[in-house]
Design an enzyme around this catalytic site. Structure first.
Site, PDB file in Angstrom:
ATOM      1  N   HIS A   3      22.891 -13.270  69.596  1.00  0.00           N
ATOM      2  CA  HIS A   3      24.520 -13.721  69.570  1.00  0.00           C
ATOM      3  C   HIS A   3      24.518 -14.878  70.540  1.00  0.00           C
ATOM      4  CE1 HIS A   3      26.402  -9.838  67.687  1.00  0.00           C
ATOM      5  NE2 HIS A   3      25.330  -9.298  68.206  1.00  0.00           N
ATOM      6  N   GLU A  37      26.652 -17.149  70.954  1.00  0.00           N
ATOM      7  CA  GLU A  37      27.980 -17.254  71.329  1.00  0.00           C
ATOM      8  C   GLU A  37      28.186 -16.985  72.882  1.00  0.00           C
ATOM      9  OE1 GLU A  37      27.000 -15.330  68.747  1.00  0.00           O
ATOM     10  OE2 GLU A  37      28.282 -13.353  68.896  1.00  0.00           O
ATOM     11  N   CYS A  62      23.867 -12.012  63.680  1.00  0.00           N
ATOM     12  CA  CYS A  62      23.364 -10.533  63.711  1.00  0.00           C
ATOM     13  C   CYS A  62      23.654  -9.754  62.443  1.00  0.00           C
ATOM     14  CB  CYS A  62      24.110 -10.126  64.868  1.00  0.00           C
ATOM     15  SG  CYS A  62      23.347  -8.285  65.616  1.00  0.00           S
TER      16      CYS A  62
HETATM   17  N1  GLN Z   1      24.918  -3.459  62.654  1.00  0.00           N
HETATM   18  C1  GLN Z   1      24.034  -4.165  62.792  1.00  0.00           C
HETATM   19  C2  GLN Z   1      22.972  -3.614  63.874  1.00  0.00           C
HETATM   20  O1  GLN Z   1      23.179  -2.825  64.245  1.00  0.00           O
HETATM   21  C3  GLN Z   1      24.354  -5.569  63.300  1.00  0.00           C
HETATM   22  C4  GLN Z   1      24.847  -5.438  64.696  1.00  0.00           C
HETATM   23  C5  GLN Z   1      25.870  -6.734  65.194  1.00  0.00           C
HETATM   24  O2  GLN Z   1      26.117  -7.450  64.180  1.00  0.00           O
HETATM   25  N2  GLN Z   1      26.072  -6.981  66.401  1.00  0.00           N
HETATM   26  O3  GLN Z   1      21.491  -4.126  63.844  1.00  0.00           O
END
Ligand code: GLN
Length: 567
Positions: free
Chosen positions: A541, A543, A415
């Site tokens: 994500h 995970e 992310c």
């Molecule tokens: N801050 C970033 C976003 O909002 C990444 C978010 C995250 O790592 N879950 O897109």
């Protein structure tokens, strides 16, 4: 001569009525196939292991062929965990249907291999919000709205709806916090009422509390446990099963004391002692007879549990001699629970590969203070840049990414880690000085990471990110495709920003491969650097879907690549 006793006194009429009521409830449950309820409470201190215990109870029931789902009650006033700092509360677990929930739902999903809907994470915030909304609509018709019965009714109705929606044999309900917390009171009261409504053989109360061992005398102390059971009883809850969380198996004398003071039979007292891996806990508890006791007490058909598949999974988590060191660059590195799904995905992968993952936390601000410190990354076989928000430590993270790319260290960016890998490439390969995400530099000349289009008009913070499982299309011939072995996958998301479409072409022309896309090709989901042994970033994500025995493909590939560097 004594008068013959009348056949129908008021007293025995009430008795008959009671038996009739129980009979009707029993029959209806059979006909409607209604769920049994297991409630798990905790005492003495938080983080005593309720989540693992709840998951283990689930596993023992699953091993006996029963289906189940799980509800987590969080007594805090927030509507959900989405706006809470992971540093205070641990990871925000994202469900398939886009809930931002408590990290215990992650434990349940991993142990039980089920997908849990967001509805199953009940909070005080949600309960009050819906009661207040009903009051405003006039649904209480002039009555005074009170904690009992209106709030407790709402809680009960949510628990029962979760059971109905799941349609399983059993619903496990874990009540967060510790007995005695002010916020928990309405929830304890609601489940107390549920025993009356659902019947004794359809409800089970399990209480877990700490039995500390004093360093000086090496003695196991049961007094705090006794007090927490007393506190439960004070609010009308008599537990059926007591579980001591203790470093070692409980001594017989201590167990007897807990049984006596807790007022449960001796064979209903168990110890959850420190195990080599959390996946061992259900096996240890079942060995003590807990599974059989639960099944009997809930009047469920008993049978020989089928543990074989789980035993081989649990065995794979036994310490391996080959250690792979993973450097974890993140912001909330002081509380390991902030990234629990990620650390679990790494352990799942390490167990599969037959190595041990040594997870080591790195505060990237230290690279910003002293740029030469980046070289210390050399000691790790793999580098991860973790999900996150905000500016702190991002420059250091970009330096770590640069190090991994140039020194051909296996790298996995999740992310924010993926977004910053794009920033790194734009700055150092494309030569876009000052390229950035607009999350950190709103005025940057090269906004390679920018707001998702639909985010530009959103004004409220809670529940408004791009959340939950979305389909991703992987490009054939890429690392991502090789890892998943499929072109169509689903992964969960939680973000507001994404790769800016204006820069796709320039990135690709300079050799970066955008290997995964949303089905409409409007969003980038995966990136990689061909020619690098393992460099993968994803907007998703993965995970959250990793399971013991079935690790998430990007994590497995990453750990495999890192393991190759251990001599
Ligand atoms: N801050 C970033 C976003 O909002 C990444 C978010 C995250 O790592 N879950 O897109």
């Amino acid at each position: 001569m004594a008068r013959p006793a009348p056949l129908l006194t008021l007293r025995n009429a009430l008795g008959y009525l009671f038996i009739l009521k129980e009979l009707i409830i029993y029959q209806t449950r059979l006909v409607l196939d209604m769920a049994k309820f297991v409630f798990v409470t905790g005492g003495v201190l938080s983080s005593v292991g309720k989540g693992i215990l709840t998951s283990s109870i689930g596993k023992m029931l699953q091993a006996r062929g029963y289906t189940l789902s799980v509800v987590k009650i969080d007594p805090y006033v927030n509507v959900d965990a989405g706006t809470m700092n992971p540093y205070m509360h641990g990871e925000v677990f994202v469900t398939d249907d886009g809930g931002e929930t408590d990290l215990d739902l992650g434990h349940y999903e991993r142990f039980l291999d089920i997908s849990i809907p967001k509805f199953n994470n009940i909070t005080t915030g949600q309960v009050y919000a819906s009661v207040i909304a009903k009051e405003r609509k006039g649904e209480y018709l002039g009555r005074c709205v009170q904690i009992i019965p209106h709030i407790t009714d709402e809680i009960k109705s949510r628990i029962k709806s979760a059971a109905k929606m799941a349609g399983t044999d059993v619903l496990l309900v874990e009540i967060g916090g510790t007995v005695g917390d002010i916020e928990s009171q309405p929830f304890f009261e609601a489940v107390r009422q549920m025993r009356l409504e659902e019947g004794f053989e359809n409800t089970l109360f399990v209480h877990i509390a700490l039995v500390p061992i004093l360093d000086v005398t090496k003695e196991q102390k049961s007094k705090p446990f006794q007090h927490s059971v007393q506190e439960l009883r004070r609010i009308g809850l008599q537990p059926d099963i007591l579980v001591a969380r203790c470093r070692d198996p409980m001594e017989e004398a201590v167990k007897k004391k807990i049984s006596l003071f807790g007022s449960v039979p001796l064979d209903a007292v168990f110890t959850s002692y420190d195990a080599e891996s959390i996946y061992q806990v259900p096996l240890e508890l079942d060995k003590q007879g807990m599974g059989n006791y639960i099944v009997k007490r809930l009047c469920l058909k008993d049978g020989k549990p089928e543990w074989d598949p789980w035993v081989s999974i649990a065995k794979s988590f036994m310490k391996a001699s080959k250690v792979v060191r993973i450097g974890m660059c993140g912001k909330y590195t002081k509380l390991a629970d902030s990234y629990v799904s990620i650390t679990e995905a790494l352990h799942h992968s390490a167990a599969k590969v037959g190595v041990q993952a040594s997870i080591e936390w790195i505060e990237t601000t230290k690279f910003e203070e002293d740029t030469s410190a980046v070289c210390t990354l050399d000691q790790y076989q793999g580098i991860m840049v973790l999900p996150g928000f905000g500016a702190r430590g991002t420059e250091g993270k970009i330096m770590a990414i640069n190090y991994a790319r140039e020194n051909k260290k296996p790298f996995l960016g999740i992310c924010y880690g993926f977004q910053l890998a794009i920033v790194e490439f734009a700055r150092n390969v494309l030569g876009y000085a000052g390229a950035d995400t607009t999350e950190v530099s709103p005025g940057t000349k090269y906004p390679v990471i920018d707001f998702l289009p639909e985010q530009k008009t959103i004004g409220v913070m809670g529940g408004t990110m791009r959340l939950g499982a979305y389909k991703i299309i992987l490009e054939k011939g890429t690392l991502a495709y090789k890892l998943y072995g499929a072109t169509e996958i689903y992964e969960r998301h939680r973000h507001r920003y994404e790769v800016n479409p204006e820069y796709w072409k320039a990135l690709e022309q300079s050799g970066l491969v955008l290997s995964g896309w949303s089905p409409d090709k409007k969003r980038v989901e995966f990136m990689e650097h061909p020619g690098h042994p393992f460099f993968l970033g994803t907007q998703a994500h993965p995970e959250f879907k990793s399971r013991p025995g079935r690790p998430s493909p990007p994590y497995l590939g990453f750990v495999e690549a890192a393991a190759k560097l251990v001599t």
